[in-house]
Design a protein around this motif. Structure first.
Motif, mmCIF file in Angstrom:
data_model
loop_
_atom_site.group_PDB
_atom_site.id
_atom_site.type_symbol
_atom_site.label_atom_id
_atom_site.label_comp_id
_atom_site.label_asym_id
_atom_site.label_seq_id
_atom_site.Cartn_x
_atom_site.Cartn_y
_atom_site.Cartn_z
ATOM 1 N N VAL A 17 3.514 3.136 1.327
ATOM 2 C CA VAL A 17 4.011 2.031 0.506
ATOM 3 C C VAL A 17 5.490 1.749 0.769
ATOM 4 N N GLY A 18 5.993 2.238 1.883
ATOM 5 C CA GLY A 18 7.386 1.993 2.260
ATOM 6 C C GLY A 18 8.228 3.251 2.178
ATOM 7 N N ALA A 19 9.461 3.107 2.613
ATOM 8 C CA ALA A 19 10.399 4.225 2.577
ATOM 9 C C ALA A 19 10.798 4.494 1.130
ATOM 10 N N LEU A 20 10.629 5.731 0.696
ATOM 11 C CA LEU A 20 10.984 6.130 -0.660
ATOM 12 C C LEU A 20 12.187 7.055 -0.597
ATOM 13 N N THR A 21 13.143 6.850 -1.480
ATOM 14 C CA THR A 21 14.301 7.735 -1.555
ATOM 15 C C THR A 21 14.072 8.722 -2.689
ATOM 16 N N LEU A 22 14.015 9.989 -2.342
ATOM 17 C CA LEU A 22 13.855 11.060 -3.320
ATOM 18 C C LEU A 22 15.236 11.604 -3.653
ATOM 19 N N ILE A 23 15.518 11.786 -4.930
ATOM 20 C CA ILE A 23 16.795 12.339 -5.382
ATOM 21 C C ILE A 23 16.486 13.531 -6.276
ATOM 22 N N ALA A 24 17.178 14.651 -6.027
ATOM 23 C CA ALA A 24 16.928 15.861 -6.815
ATOM 24 C C ALA A 24 18.230 16.571 -7.143
ATOM 25 N N ALA A 31 14.664 11.284 -9.157
ATOM 26 C CA ALA A 31 14.287 9.894 -8.890
ATOM 27 C C ALA A 31 13.417 9.773 -7.654
ATOM 28 N N VAL A 32 12.569 8.747 -7.692
ATOM 29 C CA VAL A 32 11.826 8.255 -6.535
ATOM 30 C C VAL A 32 12.126 6.761 -6.518
ATOM 31 N N LEU A 33 12.912 6.336 -5.555
ATOM 32 C CA LEU A 33 13.370 4.951 -5.510
ATOM 33 C C LEU A 33 12.663 4.177 -4.410
ATOM 34 N N TRP A 34 12.412 2.902 -4.693
ATOM 35 C CA TRP A 34 11.711 1.997 -3.777
ATOM 36 C C TRP A 34 12.683 1.378 -2.783
ATOM 37 N N PRO A 35 12.175 0.870 -1.650
ATOM 38 C CA PRO A 35 13.057 0.285 -0.634
ATOM 39 C C PRO A 35 13.973 -0.807 -1.182
ATOM 40 N N ASP A 36 13.472 -1.674 -2.035
ATOM 41 C CA ASP A 36 14.275 -2.770 -2.576
ATOM 42 C C ASP A 36 14.587 -2.565 -4.054
ATOM 43 N N ASP A 37 14.710 -1.304 -4.462
ATOM 44 C CA ASP A 37 14.948 -0.993 -5.870
ATOM 45 C C ASP A 37 16.258 -1.612 -6.340
ATOM 46 N N ASP A 38 16.246 -2.158 -7.540
ATOM 47 C CA ASP A 38 17.452 -2.679 -8.171
ATOM 48 C C ASP A 38 18.334 -1.487 -8.523
ATOM 49 N N SER A 130 8.916 7.015 -10.283
ATOM 50 C CA SER A 130 7.674 6.270 -10.069
ATOM 51 C C SER A 130 6.689 7.115 -9.275
ATOM 52 N N ILE A 131 5.450 6.907 -9.509
ATOM 53 C CA ILE A 131 4.306 7.601 -8.915
ATOM 54 C C ILE A 131 4.155 8.990 -9.533
ATOM 55 N N ILE A 132 5.201 9.808 -9.497
ATOM 56 C CA ILE A 132 5.144 11.155 -10.071
ATOM 57 C C ILE A 132 4.858 11.059 -11.576
ATOM 58 N N GLY A 150 8.013 -1.063 -7.706
ATOM 59 C CA GLY A 150 7.589 -1.076 -6.307
ATOM 60 C C GLY A 150 6.923 -2.375 -5.892
ATOM 61 N N GLY A 151 6.715 -3.272 -6.854
ATOM 62 C CA GLY A 151 6.065 -4.550 -6.571
ATOM 63 C C GLY A 151 4.607 -4.529 -6.995
ATOM 64 N N MET A 152 4.108 -5.699 -7.332
ATOM 65 C CA MET A 152 2.746 -5.811 -7.835
ATOM 66 C C MET A 152 1.698 -5.433 -6.787
ATOM 67 N N ALA A 153 1.942 -5.761 -5.524
ATOM 68 C CA ALA A 153 0.981 -5.414 -4.476
ATOM 69 C C ALA A 153 0.856 -3.898 -4.348
ATOM 70 N N VAL A 154 1.962 -3.183 -4.453
ATOM 71 C CA VAL A 154 1.936 -1.720 -4.369
ATOM 72 C C VAL A 154 1.232 -1.141 -5.589
ATOM 73 N N LYS A 155 1.508 -1.696 -6.767
ATOM 74 C CA LYS A 155 0.833 -1.223 -7.983
ATOM 75 C C LYS A 155 -0.678 -1.351 -7.816
ATOM 76 N N ALA A 156 -1.115 -2.500 -7.328
ATOM 77 C CA ALA A 156 -2.554 -2.715 -7.122
ATOM 78 C C ALA A 156 -3.108 -1.724 -6.105
ATOM 79 N N ARG A 157 -2.360 -1.438 -5.048
ATOM 80 C CA ARG A 157 -2.825 -0.487 -4.034
ATOM 81 C C ARG A 157 -2.944 0.919 -4.605
ATOM 82 N N LEU A 158 -1.961 1.331 -5.412
ATOM 83 C CA LEU A 158 -2.010 2.669 -6.018
ATOM 84 C C LEU A 158 -3.204 2.797 -6.966
#
Length: 170
Positions: A17-24, A31-38, A130-132, A150-158
């Motif tokens: 679903v794209g590049a995810l940025t994990l922060i720990a 955090a799990v951040l989306w490619p175009d996260d605000d 997100s996701i976790i 992550g966007g509606m298309a990603v939500k539908a895919r998950l």
């Protein structure tokens, strides 16, 4: 006594679903951040992403298993940063079973605040992991898909992946 700053580390991982940025932090995944996260949605600034970190390794492996259909949940420790109300909503989200959905109204009732569905929606939108913490499993009262970082298309895919009606590559 002065508060000690907790260093955050990050890693960008590839996913279906794209590049995810994990922060720990040392306490857990923050955090799990989306490619175009605000950047205003989750306000965390991580240190270098070159530092290896066991929690990032664990989160990455668990996400890989989830996307491959080998896992239905996560047990990586979390370092959730938010208000008491947000953390209460995020805890309720973690009770939504894999492959199932709940409405904002149902979550509001679950936490004992039946008139707070809008506030639940706002807290859901600020979910830093997100996701976790499965905010994608929350839908409108009539079952309609509603906002998702992550966007509606990603939500539908998950949701399709979790329902067994397809995988992320359909």
């Amino acid at each position: 006594m002065a508060e000690v700053a907790v260093e955050l580390v990050s890693r960008v991982v590839r996913s279906p679903v794209g590049a995810l940025t994990l922060i720990a932090s040392d306490a857990g995944l923050a955090a799990v951040l989306w490619p175009d996260d605000d950047p205003r949605r989750v306000r965390l600034v991580a240190a270098s992403e070159t530092v290896p970190h066991p929690l990032l390794d664990r989160a990455e492996a668990q996400l890989e298993d989830y996307f491959a259909g080998r896992a239905t949940g996560f047990d990586v420790p979390l370092d959730l940063r938010g208000t008491a109300f947000q953390r209460e909503v995020w805890a309720a989200l973690r009770t939504i079973p894999y492959g199932k959905t709940r409405s904002y109204v149902a979550i509001a009732r679950q936490i004992g605040r039946p008139d707070a569905s809008r506030a639940v929606g706002a807290a859901n939108g600020r979910n830093p992991v997100s996701i976790i913490v499965p905010c994608h499993r929350v839908v409108g009262s009539a079952g309609a898909l509603t906002g998702f970082a992550g966007g509606m298309a990603v939500k539908a895919r998950l949701l399709r992946l979790e329902s067994g009606r397809g995988d992320l590559f359909d």
